[in-house]
Design a protein around this motif. Sequence first.
Motif, PDB file in Angstrom:
ATOM      1  N   GLU A   1       0.837  -1.198   0.000  1.00  0.00           N
ATOM      2  CA  GLU A   1       0.000   0.000   0.000  1.00  0.00           C
ATOM      3  C   GLU A   1       0.876   1.254   0.000  1.00  0.00           C
ATOM      4  O   GLU A   1       1.907   1.296   0.670  1.00  0.00           O
ATOM      5  N   PHE A   2       0.426   2.284  -0.757  1.00  0.00           N
ATOM      6  CA  PHE A   2       1.162   3.550  -0.799  1.00  0.00           C
ATOM      7  C   PHE A   2       0.775   4.397   0.407  1.00  0.00           C
ATOM      8  O   PHE A   2      -0.401   4.575   0.718  1.00  0.00           O
ATOM      9  N   ILE A   3       1.785   4.934   1.075  1.00  0.00           N
ATOM     10  CA  ILE A   3       1.578   5.820   2.230  1.00  0.00           C
ATOM     11  C   ILE A   3       2.100   7.203   1.857  1.00  0.00           C
ATOM     12  O   ILE A   3       3.277   7.377   1.521  1.00  0.00           O
ATOM     13  N   PHE A   4       1.177   8.190   1.892  1.00  0.00           N
ATOM     14  CA  PHE A   4       1.553   9.570   1.544  1.00  0.00           C
ATOM     15  C   PHE A   4       1.487  10.449   2.798  1.00  0.00           C
ATOM     16  O   PHE A   4       0.700  10.196   3.713  1.00  0.00           O
ATOM     17  N   PRO A   5       2.271  11.515   2.802  1.00  0.00           N
ATOM     18  CA  PRO A   5       2.356  12.351   4.005  1.00  0.00           C
ATOM     19  C   PRO A   5       1.136  13.228   4.249  1.00  0.00           C
ATOM     20  O   PRO A   5       0.832  13.562   5.387  1.00  0.00           O
ATOM     21  N   ILE A   6       0.428  13.631   3.200  1.00  0.00           N
ATOM     22  CA  ILE A   6      -0.717  14.534   3.384  1.00  0.00           C
ATOM     23  C   ILE A   6      -1.960  13.955   2.691  1.00  0.00           C
ATOM     24  O   ILE A   6      -1.859  13.206   1.706  1.00  0.00           O
TER      25      ILE A   6
ATOM     26  N   VAL B   1      -3.164  11.814  -0.921  1.00  0.00           N
ATOM     27  CA  VAL B   1      -3.920  10.563  -0.862  1.00  0.00           C
ATOM     28  C   VAL B   1      -5.142  10.634  -1.773  1.00  0.00           C
ATOM     29  O   VAL B   1      -5.457   9.695  -2.513  1.00  0.00           O
ATOM     30  N   ASP B   2      -5.830  11.778  -1.737  1.00  0.00           N
ATOM     31  CA  ASP B   2      -7.024  11.958  -2.573  1.00  0.00           C
ATOM     32  C   ASP B   2      -6.669  11.920  -4.057  1.00  0.00           C
ATOM     33  O   ASP B   2      -7.398  11.319  -4.862  1.00  0.00           O
TER      34      ASP B   2
END
Length: 268
Positions: free
Chosen positions: A217-222, A226-227
């Motif tokens: 799964e990709f984890i983004f900081p903001i 993500v949207d």
Amino acid sequence: MKAPSDRNVKKTTDRKARTRTAIAFLLLFLLLGVGGYFALTFNDLRERVAAIQTQSALQEIGDAKDLGDALKRHPQNRVLLTIQKAAKTGTAADRLLSDIEPVSLSRSIDYARASRNDLDAFRADLKATETKASAFASQYLALLKAERGEVERYALSQNVGKEGLARILDNLDRRQAEAAAVMSKVSASRAEYYRAYERYVAMLEGEIGAFRIVNGEFIFPIQRTVDRYNAAAQAMTAASGRVAQSEEERKRLAQSQREGWLQLAGGK
């Protein structure tokens, strides 16, 4: 007894001649009529036998290979020979479709390790593939046009007659219209998929160094990123679904084409 005059002899001879002429014309008319009847009956019977043989052979046809097997058993069947010409278009279309996607796109990308250059090259392949997918529709129409010309020329060379030619071309035109509509969807859905895929990769390339991959799964900081990622992924998933739908239509088309062949042969 008084001998008949020359005038009476002449009249009697004329009547007999006219009678013989009338009888001769009547016999000739009857002969031609009966002969024509038997000729028409024989031709009709021959056409019906040919149609039954063709229908029987076509019942076994599922693809080009089966058509070849049917032709081995009925090598002189004119309808089968004409259908063989038309069947080549499906083979050519399959080849065009298989050539759309390059081998490079079949390899999975390790986004955790891919560089910008890697992703740039991958995106370039996706854009080129989208262009080829979009072009498929016009290429397929060109195949159909060539198919019609070849089938018409070949049918004429087989002396199928005006009615036979009209029947073949009418069947072919309806089949081609159906095929063109389905293949247009195949072309559009594939182009849409490659376009969505390229945007998905472009989004990730823009975030290189900012995301992590944990358990796939990709984890983004903001949240905003993500949207954006979710929107790109959903667009790609939706496009993939439309590709699957168009492929199902293409499978149904193959069955429909087979039924069209049966109709051409005087079947169901």
